[in-house]
Design an enzyme around this catalytic site. Structure first.
Site, mmCIF file in Angstrom:
data_model
loop_
_atom_site.group_PDB
_atom_site.id
_atom_site.type_symbol
_atom_site.label_atom_id
_atom_site.label_comp_id
_atom_site.label_asym_id
_atom_site.label_seq_id
_atom_site.Cartn_x
_atom_site.Cartn_y
_atom_site.Cartn_z
ATOM 1 N N ILE A 231 0.830 -1.199 0.000
ATOM 2 C CA ILE A 231 0.000 0.000 0.000
ATOM 3 C C ILE A 231 0.872 1.260 0.000
ATOM 4 O O ILE A 231 1.814 1.366 0.789
ATOM 5 C CB ILE A 231 -0.917 0.014 1.240
ATOM 6 C CG1 ILE A 231 -1.835 -1.216 1.246
ATOM 7 C CG2 ILE A 231 -1.736 1.293 1.314
ATOM 8 C CD1 ILE A 231 -2.583 -1.407 2.552
ATOM 9 N N SER A 232 0.559 2.221 -0.849
ATOM 10 C CA SER A 232 1.211 3.537 -0.879
ATOM 11 C C SER A 232 2.718 3.375 -1.108
ATOM 12 O O SER A 232 3.108 2.847 -2.139
ATOM 13 C CB SER A 232 0.882 4.315 0.395
ATOM 14 O OG SER A 232 1.246 5.669 0.267
ATOM 15 N N LEU A 233 3.576 3.827 -0.181
ATOM 16 C CA LEU A 233 5.014 3.669 -0.389
ATOM 17 C C LEU A 233 5.385 2.207 -0.593
ATOM 18 O O LEU A 233 6.350 1.895 -1.299
ATOM 19 C CB LEU A 233 5.801 4.247 0.787
ATOM 20 C CG LEU A 233 7.328 4.149 0.672
ATOM 21 C CD1 LEU A 233 7.846 4.906 -0.548
ATOM 22 C CD2 LEU A 233 8.007 4.646 1.945
#
Length: 403
Positions: A231-233
């Site tokens: 998720i995300s980074l």
């Protein structure tokens, strides 16, 4: 997506939208988020903390009364929301890591989550995953108590999330489709930074491989069907790990990231190498002044650098940006990924615009691109606001891969 609150502060709006996202799987309630947002002064970190803390305390107290009365379902639902509200409360405090409110509020979030787990219908428990000379905190969720070996999704949060929150951002959606779920906080994330002071590291395979070791020792895990969901980074960290960890059989980059710092360093040089040279110079007062001015003007950069200095152990915003440049899949790393990969992309991503496309372009494995758009309300970073839709598209793909 049109901003409903905090018209002049994109970070406050996005974090509010993030809370709306959690409604789908029990991490928030609409009226609670709205009333909390109304009580917040835009751009005021202390105001944000006070409003979310008040909501979290109120919800936790009601959950306690439900539990005392023997109302397990009500108590579980309340504790889940309270945990997530406490997480939100301390979100903007990390510019001063010695602020005692960070530890107090984070501890309340984890305590509520652990108490909620005891009330789940299916097995769900905290785990400790051996890592170097310590352990990483995580959770193992099972579809049922049959003990059957099932395909399993390892869900990894990103730059600012927690293992508790990942239940609402991919975990619950996997469980309802028959996947067991293992979540964890790696260095720089959740428990690892809050309680152990472990900072982020770019060679994420050194983090994920011990997690896979742990997973494959569990009899409820089908070792031939392990997916990694970043998720995300972790849309960059998870692909990095998959490039060097062949036991990962499917990869979800939610959303994909090829070069984490690229969108933030362009103004410091004509190309990436020049920007890195400027950021890593022993002394660059003009650059420091330019960054300070940019931070003053941009709510997103203000938060990014203040949180980033803490989780990456950087003394200054420039040092953080220099360190952030190490978080990339350049020099052929993306091409080493061999498992089927789903790259998600949001049409109006305010953090990593263009990065999913760059990652997808550099992949040589079986791959699929999932674009989320404003037409269906899914155009924000990590599809904030449409977790049900995101779960449908991600797990339809994974069902087909593992079939």
């Amino acid at each position: 997506m049109r901003r409903l609150f905090f018209e002049h502060d994109e970070t406050f709006w996005f974090e509010t939208l993030r809370s709306f996202s959690h409604i789908a799987y029990g991490g928030a309630d609409f009226g609670e988020v709205v009333e909390t947002a109304i009580a917040i002064t835009g751009g005021d970190y202390d105001s944000w903390y006070r409003a979310w803390l008040a909501t979290a305390d109120r919800v936790a107290a009601e959950a306690g009364r439900s539990l005392a009365g023997g109302h397990r379902v009500s108590a579980r639902k309340g504790l889940m929301r309270a945990s997530n509200y406490y997480r939100s409360a301390e979100f903007f405090l990390h510019g001063n890591p010695s602020d005692p409110r960070i530890t107090t509020t984070y501890d309340r979030a984890v305590d509520c989550w652990h108490r909620a787990l005891e009330l789940f219908d299916a097995p769900a428990e905290p785990v400790r995953i051996p890592y170097q000379d310590t352990t990483l905190a995580g959770y193992f969720y099972q579809v049922d108590d049959s003990g059957a070996a099932r395909p399993t999704v390892i869900v990894n949060n990103g730059f600012d999330g927690t293992a508790e929150e990942t239940y609402f951002m991919g975990g619950a959606a996997a469980l309802e489709r028959g996947y067991n779920v293992l979540t964890f906080d790696g260095p720089g994330q959740g428990e690892a930074i809050h309680r152990q002071g472990l900072r982020f590291r770019p060679d994420w395979e050194a983090v994920v491989s011990p997690v896979v070791d742990f997973a494959t020792r569990l009899p409820q895990v089908d070792a031939e069907r392990i997916a990694l969901y970043g998720i995300s980074l972790s849309g960059m960290l998870a692909p990095r790990a998959a490039a060097f960890e062949p036991r990962i059989k499917a990869l979800v980059a939610f959303d994909g990231v090829y070069d984490s710092a690229q969108n933030y360093i362009g103004e410091f040089g004509g190309d990436r190498a020049q920007a890195v040279a400027v950021l890593t110079a022993e002394s660059a007062p003009e650059v420091d002044a330019a960054i300070a001015a940019a931070v003053e003007q941009s709510p997103s950069l203000r938060w990014l650098t203040s949180h980033g200095q803490w989780v990456m152990g950087a003394a200054t915003p420039r040092e953080f940006l220099a360190t952030f440049c190490d978080y990339a899949l350049i020099d052929g790393v993306a091409g080493k990924i061999g498992c089927p990969t789903l790259v998600c992309a949001a049409e109006n991503d305010g953090f990593f615009a263009g990065q999913p496309e760059a990652l997808y372009e550099h992949l040589d494995c079986p791959k699929q691109f999932a674009r989320f758009t404003s037409a269906d309300g899914s155009d924000e970073h990590c599809q904030a606001g449409v977790m049900v839709l995101a779960g449908c598209r991600v797990y339809d793909w994974l069902d087909e891969v593992f079939s």
